[in-house]
Every structure is written in C-alpha cells, then in structure tokens.
Design a protein around this motif. Structure first.
Motif, PDB file in Angstrom:
ATOM      1  N   PRO A 205       0.804  -1.217   0.000  1.00  0.00           N
ATOM      2  CA  PRO A 205       0.000   0.000   0.000  1.00  0.00           C
ATOM      3  C   PRO A 205       0.838   1.268   0.000  1.00  0.00           C
ATOM      4  CG  PRO A 205      -0.044  -1.061   2.149  1.00  0.00           C
ATOM      5  CD  PRO A 205       0.656  -2.008   1.228  1.00  0.00           C
ATOM      6  N   ALA A 206       2.108   1.150   0.414  1.00  0.00           N
ATOM      7  CA  ALA A 206       2.958   2.344   0.518  1.00  0.00           C
ATOM      8  C   ALA A 206       3.233   2.970  -0.838  1.00  0.00           C
ATOM      9  CB  ALA A 206       4.273   1.968   1.209  1.00  0.00           C
ATOM     10  N   ASP A 207       3.414   2.120  -1.879  1.00  0.00           N
ATOM     11  CA  ASP A 207       3.750   2.674  -3.190  1.00  0.00           C
ATOM     12  C   ASP A 207       2.684   2.380  -4.237  1.00  0.00           C
ATOM     13  OD1 ASP A 207       6.208   0.082  -4.073  1.00  0.00           O
ATOM     14  OD2 ASP A 207       4.104   0.000  -3.451  1.00  0.00           O
ATOM     15  N   ALA A 208       1.469   2.107  -3.762  1.00  0.00           N
ATOM     16  CA  ALA A 208       0.418   1.677  -4.670  1.00  0.00           C
ATOM     17  C   ALA A 208      -0.413   2.799  -5.263  1.00  0.00           C
ATOM     18  CB  ALA A 208      -0.516   0.716  -3.942  1.00  0.00           C
ATOM     19  N   GLU A 209      -0.469   3.967  -4.606  1.00  0.00           N
ATOM     20  CA  GLU A 209      -1.445   4.986  -5.000  1.00  0.00           C
ATOM     21  C   GLU A 209      -1.307   5.410  -6.461  1.00  0.00           C
ATOM     22  OE1 GLU A 209      -3.889   5.763  -3.159  1.00  0.00           O
ATOM     23  OE2 GLU A 209      -3.210   4.789  -1.315  1.00  0.00           O
ATOM     24  N   GLU A 210      -0.085   5.612  -6.912  1.00  0.00           N
ATOM     25  CA  GLU A 210       0.120   6.068  -8.286  1.00  0.00           C
ATOM     26  C   GLU A 210      -0.319   5.003  -9.286  1.00  0.00           C
ATOM     27  OE1 GLU A 210       3.669   7.785 -11.197  1.00  0.00           O
ATOM     28  OE2 GLU A 210       4.038   7.493  -9.048  1.00  0.00           O
ATOM     29  N   SER A 211       0.015   3.743  -8.997  1.00  0.00           N
ATOM     30  CA  SER A 211      -0.391   2.659  -9.885  1.00  0.00           C
ATOM     31  C   SER A 211      -1.907   2.516  -9.936  1.00  0.00           C
ATOM     32  CB  SER A 211       0.238   1.340  -9.429  1.00  0.00           C
ATOM     33  OG  SER A 211       1.643   1.385  -9.532  1.00  0.00           O
ATOM     34  N   ILE A 212      -2.533   2.585  -8.771  1.00  0.00           N
ATOM     35  CA  ILE A 212      -3.983   2.443  -8.713  1.00  0.00           C
ATOM     36  C   ILE A 212      -4.663   3.576  -9.467  1.00  0.00           C
ATOM     37  CG2 ILE A 212      -5.975   2.547  -7.152  1.00  0.00           C
ATOM     38  CD1 ILE A 212      -4.607  -0.143  -7.172  1.00  0.00           C
TER      39      ILE A 212
END
Length: 263
Positions: free
Chosen positions: A37-44
């Motif tokens: 979840p730490a680096d997921a926001e941009e991908s999502i």
C-alpha cells in the motif's frame, strides 16, 4: 451524494453458500496485483484512469437482451474456460483475462454464428492467449482442449484465431482487471494486514463465482473489486458492520466510477 452498495451486492454477487467456498483452495493471484500500500497509489490511479479501455462497450449487455448475441452460449463458453482453469490449476487472473478477451472480441467483431464451433474456437484461443500471458507452464494447443470440448481444432487453426483476436484487441492483452485493485483495497480495509489474505482469497472466489453472468459486465473492474472486498468483509466479525461508503475513500476516482456504473 452518498452511494449505497446494496444494489451492487444484490445484482453483482451470486447468492452462494460462503461456507462451501471457504475451504476450497484458490489459485494464487498474479504479480500484477498491487502488493504494497505504501507505493500503490500512483499505480492504482493509473488503473482507474485506464480501466475503461479494457472492458466491452456500455451497450454490450443490451445486445444479449435484444438477442444479437446469445447469452446462454456465452455462459457455456465461460463455464468451459473456468473448467480448463481448474483442470490445469491456472491462476484466477488467467481465466478472468480469457473471459475479458472473449467479451472484448465479441463486442468488436461479429462471428459467423452466435453459438457452436465459432464460439468454442474463440474460447480456446482466448484461454490459450491468457495462459501464455500469465502461466509458467502452458499446455499444448491440443492438450488445452479438455473438459468436455465439443469440437477439437488443429493447432494451426487455433493459432490463426489467436492472431485474429490479437488484431481485434489491438494487441492489448495486459488488461486492467479486478485483481489490479483487490490487494490494494484489502489493505485499505485492514491496515493491520491480519485479514488481508482472507479478504483477497474470498474476493477472488466471488469474482470467479459471478463471471459467467452477463450482468457482471455492467461493472468496471475497480467497482467489482470494491464490492467483492466489502462482501468478503462480511465473513469477518470485526468488519461485518463496515459502512459500504467507506470504499469511496480507497482510491481517487472510485466515487466517479461507482456513479458511472449506476450503483
């Protein structure tokens, strides 16, 4: 304006006995799942922006209702794809991608007839392409025609059909699916990670349990993922009273998708 997921559950999710499914072993999800979840926001955010490019047009379901397409023949084809997935132990994503290719093709190209051998040839080509995308070990084109296949096609015929499918889909096989979101949404609901494995597995089961229904196609992948995670949470006492509107905060743009899906 608040959005209720009650209609989503009643229309999207089948009325299954959850107890009968919880003991089943699930295929692992693909590495395309967002793991941290730490680096997921941009991908999502990118998945949300691009998911509309990997679903049939909005009038696809209406074509089944008005009879240009045969809903029962589609259901039989998808059921066969799921049998092949179970037979070879393919990942859940493999069968979902095969059905996604199948539906996107039917939306864009008319077959000689709406049932019979053309649909089976399309189903064989789609599960073969999906397996080549996701599986380490891919059966031969003859071996993959198992589990009650009514027709057996020569490998060269299947390869030609694969090229037709690739052309129609513009070679865009790396699709955005519910599995692009499920892990991320599970972590959003359970930040401790104590139940995320169960949530992901249960949501995956629910996706596969509903993929045969043409009404399933009315929903975009992110909305399906959110609904299945919320449904899975009902089996965990500490999450059983979670407000469905909470899902709107799981990623930017999801609220807009929900409204476009008319939930």
């Amino acid at each position: 304006m608040s959005v209720s997921y009650s209609d989503c559950f009643s229309d999207l999710l089948c009325r299954e006995d959850s107890g009968s499914l919880l003991g089943d072993q699930l295929p692992e999800c693909s590495s395309s799942d967002v793991e941290s979840p730490a680096d997921a926001e941009e991908s999502i955010a990118g998945f949300i922006e691009g998911e509309r490019d990997f679903v049939p047009g909005i009038d696809y379901v209406e074509r089944f209702q008005s009879q240009p397409l045969d809903a029962s023949a589609r259901q039989d084809s998808v059921a066969w794809i799921l049998k092949v997935q179970a037979y070879f132990g393919f990942q859940a994503l493999t069968s979902y991608l095969a059905v996604n290719y199948f539906d996107r093709f039917l939306y864009s190209r008319r077959l000689p007839q709406n049932s019979g051998w053309p649909l089976q040839l399309l189903a064989v080509a789609c599960i073969s392409l999906a397996a080549k995308m996701e599986e380490l070990l891919v059966p031969s084109l003859l071996d993959i025609q198992v589990e009650g296949a009514k027709y057996v096609f020569e490998p060269r015929t299947i390869r030609r059909m694969e090229l037709v499918v690739l052309s129609v889909l513009d070679w865009r096989l790396r699709s955005v699916t519910p599995f692009s979101f499920i892990s991320h949404f599970a972590y959003k609901l359970d930040s401790t990670g104590a139940y995320t494995g169960f949530l992901i597995s249960r949501a995956t089961q629910i996706v596969l349990s509903n993929i045969q229904e043409s009404s399933f196609l009315e929903y975009w992948p992110s909305c399906i993922a959110a609904a299945t995670i919320l449904c899975a949470s009902h089996d965990i006492p500490c999450f059983s009273l979670v407000n469905p509107e909470l899902a709107e905060s799981w990623c930017e743009g999801l609220n807009k998708v929900i409204k476009e899906c008319k939930l």
